[in-house]
Motif scaffolding. Sequence first.
Motif, PDB file in Angstrom:
ATOM      1  N   ILE A  18      49.448  35.165  30.606  1.00 25.16           N
ATOM      2  CA  ILE A  18      48.344  35.936  29.650  1.00 25.16           C
ATOM      3  C   ILE A  18      48.245  35.104  28.453  1.00 25.16           C
ATOM      4  O   ILE A  18      49.432  34.986  27.866  1.00 25.16           O
ATOM      5  CB  ILE A  18      48.824  37.278  29.535  1.00 25.16           C
ATOM      6  CG1 ILE A  18      48.904  37.976  30.985  1.00 25.16           C
ATOM      7  CG2 ILE A  18      47.844  37.904  28.581  1.00 25.16           C
ATOM      8  CD1 ILE A  18      49.664  39.650  30.619  1.00 25.16           C
ATOM      9  N   GLU A  67      41.456  37.908  25.346  1.00 29.18           N
ATOM     10  CA  GLU A  67      42.527  37.792  26.310  1.00 29.18           C
ATOM     11  C   GLU A  67      42.178  37.269  27.620  1.00 29.18           C
ATOM     12  O   GLU A  67      41.011  37.767  28.195  1.00 29.18           O
ATOM     13  CB  GLU A  67      43.352  39.321  26.758  1.00 29.18           C
ATOM     14  CG  GLU A  67      44.331  39.153  27.725  1.00 29.18           C
ATOM     15  CD  GLU A  67      44.716  40.595  27.987  1.00 29.18           C
ATOM     16  OE1 GLU A  67      45.904  41.002  27.426  1.00 29.18           O
ATOM     17  OE2 GLU A  67      44.263  41.254  28.808  1.00 29.18           O
ATOM     18  N   VAL A  94      43.835  36.377  31.463  1.00 31.30           N
ATOM     19  CA  VAL A  94      44.883  36.692  32.424  1.00 31.30           C
ATOM     20  C   VAL A  94      44.662  35.942  33.678  1.00 31.30           C
ATOM     21  O   VAL A  94      43.691  35.856  34.315  1.00 31.30           O
ATOM     22  CB  VAL A  94      44.985  38.257  32.897  1.00 31.30           C
ATOM     23  CG1 VAL A  94      45.883  38.482  33.658  1.00 31.30           C
ATOM     24  CG2 VAL A  94      45.017  39.121  31.727  1.00 31.30           C
ATOM     25  N   HIS A 138      52.252  35.001  36.747  1.00 30.14           N
ATOM     26  CA  HIS A 138      51.172  35.438  35.814  1.00 30.14           C
ATOM     27  C   HIS A 138      51.097  34.682  34.343  1.00 30.14           C
ATOM     28  O   HIS A 138      52.372  34.257  34.029  1.00 30.14           O
ATOM     29  CB  HIS A 138      51.349  36.886  35.427  1.00 30.14           C
ATOM     30  CG  HIS A 138      51.365  37.963  36.645  1.00 30.14           C
ATOM     31  ND1 HIS A 138      50.196  38.154  37.286  1.00 30.14           N
ATOM     32  CD2 HIS A 138      52.265  38.592  37.418  1.00 30.14           C
ATOM     33  CE1 HIS A 138      50.349  38.968  38.331  1.00 30.14           C
ATOM     34  NE2 HIS A 138      51.756  39.085  38.440  1.00 30.14           N
TER      35      HIS A 138
END
Length: 180
Positions: free
Chosen positions: A173, A96, A98, A171
């Motif tokens: 992700i 992941e 971010v 944001h």
Amino acid sequence: NSSSGGIEDARIEPTATLPDGTGVDLHPRPCGAGCYTQQLPLSEGTTTIEIGVTSQEWTNGTVRLDLVWPPSDRQPELLDQVIATMRKVDRLTLDETVNSGAGAETSSSATLTGNAFIDLEVYPNANIDQVTKLPDEHGIRLYLPGSRILIDLHLDRQHRIVHERITSPGHEITREVTYP
């Protein structure tokens, strides 16, 4: 204001490529701090919008959006199928990243079950009906309007998630999922 990352000096250069390949310069008008608006009639097919952003205080960047018209029919049952498939996965690796703005990027990796992965997601119990197929790809797009979250799930042939992109104001992700 300048304390929030250079909004005053930020400049955008938006362009559109229509489904027939014709390029169009866009000229949106400001609608507030960091906000621009413009109407663009969409032709049938995929219109690609590219927006170059420059600022003295930020790292310059470009965002690309593919707008499909007309939108495909809503198919919430596709999300139900993906969730059921993922819950049966014994083991997966999740990588992941971010990104929450200029210089605010973190990465992590974890190994977990498909059930644990789905339990971390925002969509399993959200009663989402805004689910459509991704254009020209094997996957689905879902939108959570109250949260302003857009999620693209790219799937393998077994309907397992292999790539996930979650965007919300401020944001992004991205998740890569691999299986043993």
